[in-house]
Design an enzyme around this catalytic site. Structure first.
Site, short mmCIF file in Angstrom:
data_model
loop_
_atom_site.label_atom_id
_atom_site.label_comp_id
_atom_site.label_asym_id
_atom_site.label_seq_id
_atom_site.Cartn_x
_atom_site.Cartn_y
_atom_site.Cartn_z
N GLY A 55 -9.87 23.83 -29.37
CA GLY A 55 -10.24 25.04 -28.63
C GLY A 55 -10.33 26.27 -29.52
O GLY A 55 -10.01 27.39 -29.10
N CYS A 113 -20.69 25.63 -28.47
CA CYS A 113 -19.76 26.38 -27.63
C CYS A 113 -20.37 26.65 -26.26
O CYS A 113 -21.58 26.83 -26.14
CB CYS A 113 -19.44 27.73 -28.27
SG CYS A 113 -18.89 27.57 -29.96
#
Ligand SMILES: Cc1cc2nc3c(=O)[nH]c(=O)nc-3n(C[C@H](O)[C@H](O)[C@H](O)COP(=O)(O)O)c2cc1C
Length: 286
Positions: A55, A113
């Site tokens: 992440g 992303c």
């Protein structure tokens, strides 16, 4: 080169081997603000692979410029900063902040992303959004830009052509392949964020075929990545059309892996009597 997110900022490895011998260091994915990343657990080992959901934990672009770039400026090996954003503006702002900073030789744009303004679809899953990010970065920096493609799309060549037309200087591929692991004792997904990205030898055949396709679709230099662990793996990518390679997950089991790959390439060239690696680029395509 090292692959983003698998070699920190390079500084963590500089005492382990002579990292100056590498072609380039690609640093950890960098965002505008520091990020703590996803909930734990964030790593799971799978058959011949690694599933991760880090992440984008990172120190943020300001700290990178202040604390890391001055160290890189004293290195001979070029450092490429991998950037990640949630909006096109995030990418443009990151490129702008990195422009002209001593110690930074290029930008790798991670388009794997989620685009928060488009319901969370990956920028790189769609030719229009991939091109928009590329053009925005290109217009705000004079640094060379590598655009890193995601395999999580149904036609990677369309994305490659779109980013090439939007001004990319090179294309790197592939990022991780979406995957999942369920812990049968808890009956729940093992990763804190449920799904993650698969890397390592398990994805090498996928990466190789995508490099082969993309190298046939664009004129730009292509940088191959995905499961490369040995010099022979790297040679396969070069024969498929890559001009350079990145080593990622292999560094976790063997921190010297990028150098071992380099020495493996050199060994193969010597054995085959090849003086110039460019003679091998794309030979499997002919
Ligand atoms: C723990 C981990 C973190 C990663 N972080 C990033 C990242 O920040 N930015 C990015 O573009 N790719 C990131 N990647 C993807 C790798 O750079 C690479 O594209 C992928 O792992 C496939 O190569 P490999 O099989 O050699 O690892 C990450 C991969 C792993 C395993």
């Amino acid at each position: 080169m090292t692959a983003a997110g698998t070699f920190g900022y390079g500084t963590e490895y500089s005492h382990l081997f002579d990292i100056q011998r590498l072609g380039a260091i690609v640093c950890k994915g960098t965002t505008l603000e520091p990020r703590e990343g996803n909930p734990q657990p964030r790593l799971a080992e799978t058959a011949s692979g690694l599933l991760n959901s880090i992440g984008l934990q990172n120190i943020g672009v300001k700290a990178l410029i202040k604390e890391k770039a001055p160290i890189w400026a004293s290195w001979r090996v070029p450092v490429i900063v991998n950037i990640a954003g949630e909006t096109v503006d995030d990418y443009a702002q990151l490129a702008n902040e990195l422009n002209g900073v001593a110690g930074i030789s290029g930008i790798e744009v991670n388009i794997s992303c989620p685009n928060v303004k488009a319901g969370g679809a990956e920028f790189g899953a769609n030719p229009e959004s991939a091109a928009r990010v590329t053009a925005a970065v290109k217009s705000t920096t004079s640094l060379p830009i590598l655009v890193k493609l995601t395999p999580n799309t149904n036609d990677i060549t369309k994305i490659a052509v779109a980013v090439a037309e939007a001004g990319a200087d090179a294309i790197s591929l592939i990022n991780t392949v979406k995957g999942m692991y369920i812990d049968i004792t808890t009956r729940q997904a093992l990763l804190g964020s449920r799904t993650g990205g698969l890397s390592g030898p398990a994805i090498k055949p996928i990466a190789l075929s995508m490099v082969y396709e993309v190298a046939g679709a664009v004129e730009l230099p292509v940088i191959g990545c995905g499961g490369i662990t040995t010099g022979s793996d790297a040679i396969e990518f070069i024969m498929a059309g890559a001009s350079a390679v990145q080593v990622g997950t292999a560094s976790f089991a063997n921190p010297r892996a990028p150098l071992d790959v380099l020495e493996g390439i050199e060994h193969f060239m010597k054995k085959e009597g090849i003086n110039n690696l460019t003679d091998l680029i794309g030979v499997a395509r002919q």
